[in-house]
Design a protein around this motif. Structure first.
Motif, PDB file in Angstrom:
ATOM      1  N   ASP A  59      17.244  13.449  28.083  1.00  0.00           N
ATOM      2  CA  ASP A  59      17.006  13.370  29.615  1.00  0.00           C
ATOM      3  C   ASP A  59      16.596  14.730  30.194  1.00  0.00           C
ATOM      4  N   GLY A  60      16.121  15.442  29.647  1.00  0.00           N
ATOM      5  CA  GLY A  60      15.263  16.335  30.007  1.00  0.00           C
ATOM      6  C   GLY A  60      15.947  17.839  30.577  1.00  0.00           C
ATOM      7  N   TRP A  61      17.369  17.332  30.489  1.00  0.00           N
ATOM      8  CA  TRP A  61      18.323  18.777  30.759  1.00  0.00           C
ATOM      9  C   TRP A  61      17.844  19.884  29.974  1.00  0.00           C
ATOM     10  N   VAL A  62      17.874  20.765  31.161  1.00  0.00           N
ATOM     11  CA  VAL A  62      17.216  21.953  30.908  1.00  0.00           C
ATOM     12  C   VAL A  62      18.361  23.125  30.751  1.00  0.00           C
ATOM     13  N   ALA A  63      18.297  24.478  29.571  1.00  0.00           N
ATOM     14  CA  ALA A  63      19.392  25.271  29.410  1.00  0.00           C
ATOM     15  C   ALA A  63      19.111  25.887  30.136  1.00  0.00           C
ATOM     16  N   PHE A  64      19.433  26.005  31.728  1.00  0.00           N
ATOM     17  CA  PHE A  64      19.431  26.923  32.655  1.00  0.00           C
ATOM     18  C   PHE A  64      19.725  28.162  32.562  1.00  0.00           C
ATOM     19  N   PRO A  65      19.559  29.577  33.001  1.00  0.00           N
ATOM     20  CA  PRO A  65      20.969  30.524  32.876  1.00  0.00           C
ATOM     21  C   PRO A  65      22.124  29.963  34.110  1.00  0.00           C
ATOM     22  N   VAL A 107       9.689   9.688  16.699  1.00  0.00           N
ATOM     23  CA  VAL A 107      10.242  11.404  17.650  1.00  0.00           C
ATOM     24  C   VAL A 107       9.039  11.345  18.540  1.00  0.00           C
ATOM     25  N   THR A 108       8.260  11.460  18.785  1.00  0.00           N
ATOM     26  CA  THR A 108       7.016  11.224  19.486  1.00  0.00           C
ATOM     27  C   THR A 108       7.628  10.377  21.028  1.00  0.00           C
ATOM     28  N   GLU A 109       8.201   9.758  20.499  1.00  0.00           N
ATOM     29  CA  GLU A 109       8.339   9.017  22.018  1.00  0.00           C
ATOM     30  C   GLU A 109       9.773   9.995  22.791  1.00  0.00           C
ATOM     31  N   LEU A 110      10.423  10.466  21.606  1.00  0.00           N
ATOM     32  CA  LEU A 110      11.229  11.035  22.206  1.00  0.00           C
ATOM     33  C   LEU A 110      11.120  12.790  22.651  1.00  0.00           C
ATOM     34  N   VAL A 111       9.817  13.524  22.248  1.00  0.00           N
ATOM     35  CA  VAL A 111       9.386  14.290  22.603  1.00  0.00           C
ATOM     36  C   VAL A 111       8.433  14.196  23.819  1.00  0.00           C
ATOM     37  N   ASP A 113       9.282  11.261  26.331  1.00  0.00           N
ATOM     38  CA  ASP A 113      10.413  11.389  27.026  1.00  0.00           C
ATOM     39  C   ASP A 113      11.106  12.859  27.591  1.00  0.00           C
ATOM     40  N   ALA A 114      11.400  13.271  26.764  1.00  0.00           N
ATOM     41  CA  ALA A 114      12.600  14.653  27.040  1.00  0.00           C
ATOM     42  C   ALA A 114      11.195  15.833  28.316  1.00  0.00           C
ATOM     43  N   THR A 115      10.027  15.862  27.208  1.00  0.00           N
ATOM     44  CA  THR A 115       9.115  16.616  28.362  1.00  0.00           C
ATOM     45  C   THR A 115       9.160  16.193  30.211  1.00  0.00           C
ATOM     46  N   VAL A 116       8.890  14.784  30.279  1.00  0.00           N
ATOM     47  CA  VAL A 116       8.388  14.301  31.369  1.00  0.00           C
ATOM     48  C   VAL A 116      10.202  14.326  31.617  1.00  0.00           C
ATOM     49  N   HIS A 150      -1.219   5.404  27.514  1.00  0.00           N
ATOM     50  CA  HIS A 150       0.290   5.318  28.040  1.00  0.00           C
ATOM     51  C   HIS A 150       1.412   6.251  28.170  1.00  0.00           C
ATOM     52  N   ALA A 151       1.536   7.110  26.813  1.00  0.00           N
ATOM     53  CA  ALA A 151       2.665   8.454  26.457  1.00  0.00           C
ATOM     54  C   ALA A 151       1.763   9.627  27.476  1.00  0.00           C
ATOM     55  N   ILE A 152       0.382   9.657  27.461  1.00  0.00           N
ATOM     56  CA  ILE A 152      -0.499  10.816  28.314  1.00  0.00           C
ATOM     57  C   ILE A 152       0.093  10.572  29.357  1.00  0.00           C
TER      58      ILE A 152
END
Length: 224
Positions: A59-65, A107-111, A113-116, A150-152
């Motif tokens: 879901d794009g959660w980032v490991a923030f400090p 895998v590419t879809e996961l990458v 989605d997570a980046t977006v 579409h992904a790009i």
């Protein structure tokens, strides 16, 4: 932007991000903040306090400090694949693909989605740069050319909407020329990033200049 302006933007004195990888368990932020503040008094460079943080969930959660209070910018990156079970190293994911437990398309879809999702999420907290976009695909043995337009476009639109700067990495050779063209055409700012720990390599732009040769450079980020 004219070529001579591009040269100046890349090679001349410019503000820099002082970046280190950080996360929720980071204990050195206070010492880091203090060190950068002291350095700001001893240099003509315009230094900003920033850290690189990893995307860790689909879901794009980032490991923030834990403490974001003094950060002036963040750089987000993806070094593994955020599977439902957790962030998984590329070598492990390659094994799952070979075993038929995952498909490369999944895998590419996961990458993507997570980046977006991370671009949209991270930009809410601090000025954000995207480091090594889609670079993890190469570590997975997946050719970015397999991504459809579409992904790009999804990634480009997310960066533009969130006003995220994209780093052109000399060491990792990312983004690809294809993605760089799309980003520049959409007006997404691009900025040079060495991604090296070797001081002798700083300012030695080869891939960055190759990107310059095929896109209209859009300034606005912070070289590092």
């Amino acid at each position: 932007m004219e070529a001579q302006h591009n040269e100046a933007a890349l090679a001349g004195p410019a503000p820099r991000l002082d970046l280190s990888l950080a996360g929720p368990e980071t204990t050195w932020l206070r010492a880091y903040f203090d060190a950068v503040r002291r350095a700001q008094k001893r240099t003509d460079l315009a230094l900003r306090v920033a850290v690189e943080v990893e995307i860790v969930r689909p879901d794009g959660w980032v490991a923030f400090p834990a403490d974001l209070g003094e950060l002036e910018a963040i750089s987000i990156s993806l070094a593994g694949v955020p599977l439902p079970a957790g962030l998984t190293p590329p070598e492990r994911v390659r094994g799952l693909i070979r075993a038929g437990e995952l498909r490369a398309s999944e895998v590419t879809e996961l990458v993507v989605d997570a980046t977006v999702n991370a671009v949209e999420r991270g930009s809410r907290y601090a000025p954000t740069q995207l480091a090594r976009p889609l670079g993890v695909l190469a570590a997975l043995g997946i050719d970015e050319a397999e991504l459809d337009e579409h992904a790009i476009r999804r990634l480009v639109d997310a960066c533009r909407t969130a006003r995220v700067v994209v780093e052109v990495s000399e060491a990792w050779r990312t983004p690809s020329l294809r993605l760089a063209r799309a980003l520049a055409a959409a007006g997404v700012p691009l900025v040079a990033a060495s991604d090296t720990a070797d001081a002798s390599q700083l300012g030695r732009w080869r891939y960055v200049r190759a990107v310059q040769g095929v896109v209209d450079w859009v300034s606005g980020g912070t070289p590092r």
